[in-house]
Write an enzyme that holds these catalytic residues in place. Structure first.
Site, PDB file in Angstrom:
ATOM      1  N   ASN A   1      20.030  10.569  -7.358  1.00  0.00           N
ATOM      2  CA  ASN A   1      19.633  11.770  -8.075  1.00  0.00           C
ATOM      3  C   ASN A   1      20.866  12.398  -8.718  1.00  0.00           C
ATOM      4  O   ASN A   1      21.867  12.650  -8.054  1.00  0.00           O
ATOM      5  CB  ASN A   1      18.975  12.742  -7.095  1.00  0.00           C
ATOM      6  CG  ASN A   1      18.465  13.999  -7.776  1.00  0.00           C
ATOM      7  OD1 ASN A   1      19.223  14.908  -8.091  1.00  0.00           O
ATOM      8  ND2 ASN A   1      17.151  14.060  -7.976  1.00  0.00           N
TER       9      ASN A   1
ATOM     10  N   CYS B   1      18.560  21.737 -13.101  1.00  0.00           N
ATOM     11  CA  CYS B   1      19.842  22.414 -12.886  1.00  0.00           C
ATOM     12  C   CYS B   1      20.050  23.517 -13.914  1.00  0.00           C
ATOM     13  O   CYS B   1      19.585  23.421 -15.050  1.00  0.00           O
ATOM     14  CB  CYS B   1      20.982  21.402 -13.000  1.00  0.00           C
ATOM     15  SG  CYS B   1      20.962  20.145 -11.718  1.00  0.00           S
TER      16      CYS B   1
END
Length: 300
Positions: free
Chosen positions: A99, A129
């Site tokens: 990831n 993010c």
């Protein structure tokens, strides 16, 4: 006898059970509890280009039917992972997914470049993010912002690329379509929901960052709906996740169209949940005359 095998983006998995990023480390610690090679796959702790210490203050908080986390992507960084963790991670006999997140486009690009020639199977691109260029808004909120990131990473990424979608996206179906258009080999959804908790005794937020990510059974009905809608709208594999706690939950996500699933919060409830769900899934299929998951995938 039930056959649990699934094919994810060209990789043959023993079963549809993948451990979700951020809930299983790099598999080493759980490997001391049970044989993690029984799993269909493992998605690693989320990596960023540079090492991160994570958030200050409380990081995990239990909620009704779930939990909130504000870990802050604590991780060794891409180089630290390659130097110190990859050797053991690459030896696990299952589908190995790394990831990758980032705070700016260059983080994603440089991280993908470094990882492309390493010994694992799939990169899972975490676009949830915070994007510093856009004032902290996640890359995965607006489709056109996500388009730029996926396109840039696809140009340099030699690995199979799955994009992990945020449920906080303005339009998650459109987001999935954009990822497919820009060359993603698959999508995984959903990540945690943006949420909040307040400490009424001390009259302040529970988390230093004020908001945190909500996961667990509380989000399952919404996650299931999103997986259903996305599965009907794209021609690439969909990995479903969100509050899966048992074999029956897995069946629901497969019926909604998921190729396979990821297990997250359940690992905190029962560290051996992966092993148990695989056995229960096999039992359920045998009891109900289901020989292959292909027979029920996307039947809703």
């Amino acid at each position: 006898m039930a056959d649990l095998k699934v094919n994810l983006c060209g990789f043959d998995l023993k079963n549809p059970i993948i451990m979700a990023s951020g809930t299983f480390g790099f598999g080493k610690e759980y490997g001391e509890i049970y044989d993690v090679s029984l799993l269909g796959g493992i998605s690693s702790k989320g990596l960023t280009f540079d090492k991160r210490q994570g958030n200050d203050g409380l990081r995990v908080y239990e909620t009704p039917s779930g939990m909130m986390n504000s870990v802050g992507l604590e991780n060794p960084g891409v180089k630290g992972f390659i130097e110190n963790e990859l050797k053991d991670f690459s030896k696990i006999d299952t589908c190995r997914i790394v990831n990758l997140g980032g705070n700016c486009e260059d983080d994603y690009i440089e991280g993908a470049k470094l990882l492309s020639d390493e010994d694992f199977d799939i990169i899972e691109l975490n676009i949830s993010c915070p994007n510093v260029k856009y004032g902290g808004m996640a890359f995965g909120i607006k489709s056109e912002v996500a388009r730029d990131i996926v396109r840039s990473v696809r140009e340099v990424c030699k690995k199979t690329l799955i994009v992990k979608l945020s449920p906080n996206a303005e339009d998650i179906v459109e987001m999935a379509k954009v990822c497919e258009e820009e060359g993603a080999d698959g999508v995984s959804l959903v990540n945690t929901f943006k949420a909040m908790a307040i400490d009424i005794k001390n009259k302040k937020p529970v988390f230093d960052n004020i908001t945190a990510g909500l996961s667990g059974p509380a989000i399952k009905p919404i996650a299931l709906r999103m997986v259903y809608e996305v599965s009907k709208s794209v021609n690439i594999p969909v990995v479903g996740m969100g509050g899966i706690m048992c074999a029956e939950d897995v069946i629901e996500f497969i019926m909604a169209g998921a190729t396979c699933v990821q297990i997250g919060t359940a690992n905190f409830v029962d560290p051996k949940i992966g092993e148990k769900i695989i056995e229960d899934l096999k039992y359920y299929m045998n009891q109900n005359g289901i020989n292959s998951l292909d027979e029920i995938r996307g039947i809703i």
